[in-house]
Structure formats: structure tokens, C-alpha cells
Design an enzyme around this catalytic site. Structure first.
Site, PDB file in Angstrom:
ATOM      1  N   TYR A  92     -13.707 -52.920  45.981  1.00 17.35           N
ATOM      2  CA  TYR A  92     -13.663 -51.545  46.478  1.00 17.35           C
ATOM      3  C   TYR A  92     -13.902 -51.535  47.984  1.00 17.35           C
ATOM      4  CZ  TYR A  92     -14.191 -46.452  46.125  1.00 17.35           C
ATOM      5  OH  TYR A  92     -14.028 -45.087  46.254  1.00 17.35           O
ATOM      6  N   VAL A 194      -7.142 -37.198  37.329  1.00 11.71           N
ATOM      7  CA  VAL A 194      -6.878 -36.309  38.460  1.00 11.71           C
ATOM      8  C   VAL A 194      -5.647 -35.451  38.180  1.00 11.71           C
ATOM      9  CG1 VAL A 194      -6.226 -36.186  40.900  1.00 11.71           C
ATOM     10  CG2 VAL A 194      -7.979 -37.805  40.156  1.00 11.71           C
ATOM     11  N   GLY A 285      -4.106 -42.905  45.387  1.00 11.83           N
ATOM     12  CA  GLY A 285      -4.245 -44.088  44.556  1.00 11.83           C
ATOM     13  C   GLY A 285      -3.014 -44.973  44.669  1.00 11.83           C
ATOM     14  N   GLY A 286      -3.098 -46.173  44.104  1.00  6.88           N
ATOM     15  CA  GLY A 286      -1.976 -47.108  44.162  1.00  6.88           C
ATOM     16  C   GLY A 286      -1.932 -47.976  42.919  1.00  6.88           C
TER      17      GLY A 286
END
Length: 378
Positions: A92, A194, A285-286
Site C-alpha cells: 500500500y 464503491v 482504483g486499478g
């Protein structure tokens, strides 16, 4: 504490000076604070790596008294999010100092406060004010400034899962384009936590949504579930990359003004093709682990803009700000009214955290996995 009470009675019978009696009463008050929380069960790690291997359960003794600015919090629930897993792995963006407690999100109940605490009282519910706070534990002794109050008359699961996904959806719909009633927002990964939050908020605010999901055997059921939440349109990624999608978008009353991307790669490229003039794509995000590639024509001729959103950074900048308090109030009002539902979840006792983590490592594709610290919430 019972021993202290007996001691006072003995002193009273023996005629000890009054000031000694007062001193022992103070000692009783201090013991009262922690008579119900002599220790905390906490999940910790001392090395970055596979969460199934590096996590440990520790019994942490609690201090014997509260400092003036401290509060004692009994944790109630804490979800397992991808950011938790990534933080343990050391991948992270934030790498906490080791050894570290685990957990970025969750809700706790204040069970005692120090003499100098001004804004909290027993019974209040609180959320962490910063990341890596350590929500995977039964009790926490912390500073009043390290938490934020949240309404305690909403479902506990709604409070435990409030600070990350709902806030991400809220901010992306509010901060990057002046989206108004009747506008269209398009998003990929629409069945993510989300994505489902975006759908529900958009419905309440009169915004239409085009929702792209991965192809799967139960796609019809998923489509129905998302429409039950308020999705206007649901299409698959396969359809989104076809000529049929271009015709579909052209048939809409207006072009999408905002695109929300949590996938990257080809999926993100397709989103930019569907944006209208001066539209904005926000990446948060990815999941595909592929870069965002944008056609040159979309930049030049449609003058679209790209932006990124990181909820942790927003919280750091806006901690305890009026805007954040308003966001919490808006979300809690919707939850209380039954217009914003918490994610479908699997509840697991913190004593079985290994099973919960193993389940999370298989992928965040179905129910959210939530650790429960108080059995009454099962």
C-alpha cells in the site's frame, strides 16, 4: 475493585483520617474505568508479507487509569478492506511503522472518558480519524483527537462500513464535476462496494447511472440486484466494447458528464470514449493492474479531464472539517431512512480472524467480510 471497597470499610472502622478515605475513593474511580477491560485482544503484525502468515493475536494489558485527554473505546465491528490486505503485505502507499495494529475502518463505542475530554461521552460511537488506527481489536485506549463521532442510532454495520466506500462515492460525485439532477454518470466495476454506493447516492440525488460489470454466469441476477439499488442501466464489459454500446450511449438524452474508473486498462479507455464534451474521468482504483490509456482525440476534441481520488488523502486534509461532518450527516440520514444500505456482509468473530483473512485473500467479489468484536451483533 471489590478489594478496594473492602479496604475503605476497614479504614472507616479503624478511624483513618478523612483525606486517606478520599484518596482511596479516587483509586476506586480509576479502577472502575478498566474493571471491564483489563486487556484487549488485538491483531498485529511485525513483518510485511502474506496476511495468512504474518498476523498474530496478542493480548494487550490495559493501563490502570485514563489520562485527561484519553477515551476508552470498545470496538464493535471492523470490515476487511483491500487496503488492509495491501497494508499488511507492504504494497500500500502507506507503510506503517512495525510492529503495527491492523485495521483502517470500523466503529467503536466510548465506554469511558478522561476528565479533559470535551466532545465525547459514554455511549457515543466513534470512527478512526486516520488510517492504520488499528480497528481489529476489542478495546482501544486513545486520544479524543484520534477519533470522530458518528451517529449511534443507525445500524452498527452501516457505521462500521461508513468511512471508506460511501465517502469515496460521495466525494467523487460531489467534487470533480458539477453533476446536477438528470445528468448521467458512467462507471466500471459497478458491482464493487464503491460502485453500489455510487448507484444508491445517484438515485437519491436524481442522477442517472450507466453501470458496467464483468461478464459472469449470474449476470442477470446481478443486474437485477443493482437495479433494485437504483441503477438506471447495467451492461457488461463485453457489450461496453462493442458497437452496440456506442449506439446505446448515442441514444441517451445526453452524454455522460462524469466517469468513475476502478479498473484501468481497456475498460478505462472505453469510459473516456463515452464522456461528453468537457467530461471528467476520476480514477480511484486499478483492479486490472494495467495503466490508464486515453485516446488523443478525447483529450483534444472533447477536452476531457482526468483526475484521481484517494480517500485517505481527502480525510487527512479534511479531518473534522465542516464538509466532512456534513458528509457524515448526509450519509447517516440516508442510512437511517433506509435509503442507503450497508453492503451484504459475512460476519466473523475476531477470534476467527484467520478464517476471515483467508476468505478475503480469495478475492473481494461477493460479500464484504466483517470482524465482529461483540457477539450481540451476530
Amino acid at each position: 475493585m471489590a478489594a478496594l471497597v473492602k479496604k475503605i470499610f476497614r479504614l472507616r472502622r479503624s478511624g483513618v483520617y478523612f483525606h486517606r478515605m478520599i484518596a482511596f475513593r479516587k483509586e476506586i474511580c480509576q479502577a472502575r474505568c478498566f474493571s471491564y477491560a483489563k486487556e484487549s485482544i488485538a491483531i498485529t503484525y511485525s513483518d510485511f508479507g502474506d496476511p495468512r502468515k504474518v498476523l498474530r493475536k496478542e493480548i494487550i494489558p490495559m493501563p490502570t487509569k485514563l489520562e485527561s485527554s484519553q477515551i476508552l473505546v470498545k470496538m464493535l465491528m471492523a470490515p476487511i478492506n483491500p487496503s488492509d490486505i495491501n497494508m499488511i503485505e507492504g504494497t500500500y502507499h502507506i507503510r506503517p511503522t512495525l510492529p503495527s495494529l491492523v485495521g483502517n475502518e470500523g466503529v467503536g463505542e466510548v465506554v469511558d472518558v478522561g476528565d479533559g475530554v470535551k466532545n465525547l461521552q459514554k455511549g457515543d460511537w466513534v470512527l478512526p480519524a486516520h488510517s492504520a488506527w488499528g480497528t481489529w481489536r476489542t478495546h482501544a485506549l486513545c486520544e479524543e483527537s484520534s477519533v470522530e463521532k458518528v451517529d449511534n442510532d443507525i445500524p452498527v454495520l452501516g457505521a462500521a462500513t461508513l468511512a471508506v466506500n460511501p465517502c469515496t462515492a460521495y466525494r467523487m460525485l460531489k467534487d470533480f464535476f458539477p453533476v446536477k439532477q438528470g445528468d448521467i454518470v458512467i462507471q466500471n466495476g459497478a458491482n464493487s462496494s464503491v460502485g453500489q454506493c455510487v448507484i444508491q447516492l445517484a438515485k437519491e440525488w436524481g442522477i442517472h447511472t450507466v453501470n458496467i460489470v464483468r461478464d459472469r454466469p449470474d449476470c442477470n441476477q446481478l443486474t437485477n440486484n443493482l437495479k433494485d439499488l437504483g441503477a438506471t442501466h447495467v451492461v457488461t464489459e463485453e457489450f461496453a466494447s462493442s458497437r452496440g454500446m456506442r449506439d446505446f450511449v448515442a441514444s441517451l438524452p445526453k452524454a455522460p458528464v462524469l466517469a468513475l474508473n476502478c479498473v484501468g486498462g481497456r475498460s478505462a479507455t472505453e469510459l473516456t470514449r463515452f464522456l461528453g464534451q468537457n467530461g471528467v474521468m476520476v480514477t480511484y482504483g486499478g483492479m486490472s493492474k494495467k495503466p490508464v490509456v486515453v485516446p488523443t482525440g478525447a483529450f483534444i476534441f472533447k477536452e476531457i479531464r482526468l483526475a484521481g481520488y484517494w480517500n485517505t488523502q481527502w480525510n487527512t486534509i479534511n479531518s473534522k472539517s465542516p464538509e466532512k461532518l456534513k458528509m457524515y450527516k448526509d450519509l447517516c440520514d440516508l442510512i437511517r431512512a433506509g435509503k442507503f444500505l450497508p453492503p451484504e456482509s459475512d460476519l466473523t468473530s475476531i477470534d476467527k480472524f484467520e478464517d476471515a483473512v483467508a476468505q478475503a485473500m480469495e478475492g473481494f467479489r461477493k460479500k464484504k467480510i466483517v470482524l465482529v468484536m461483540d457477539e450481540k451483533y451476530f
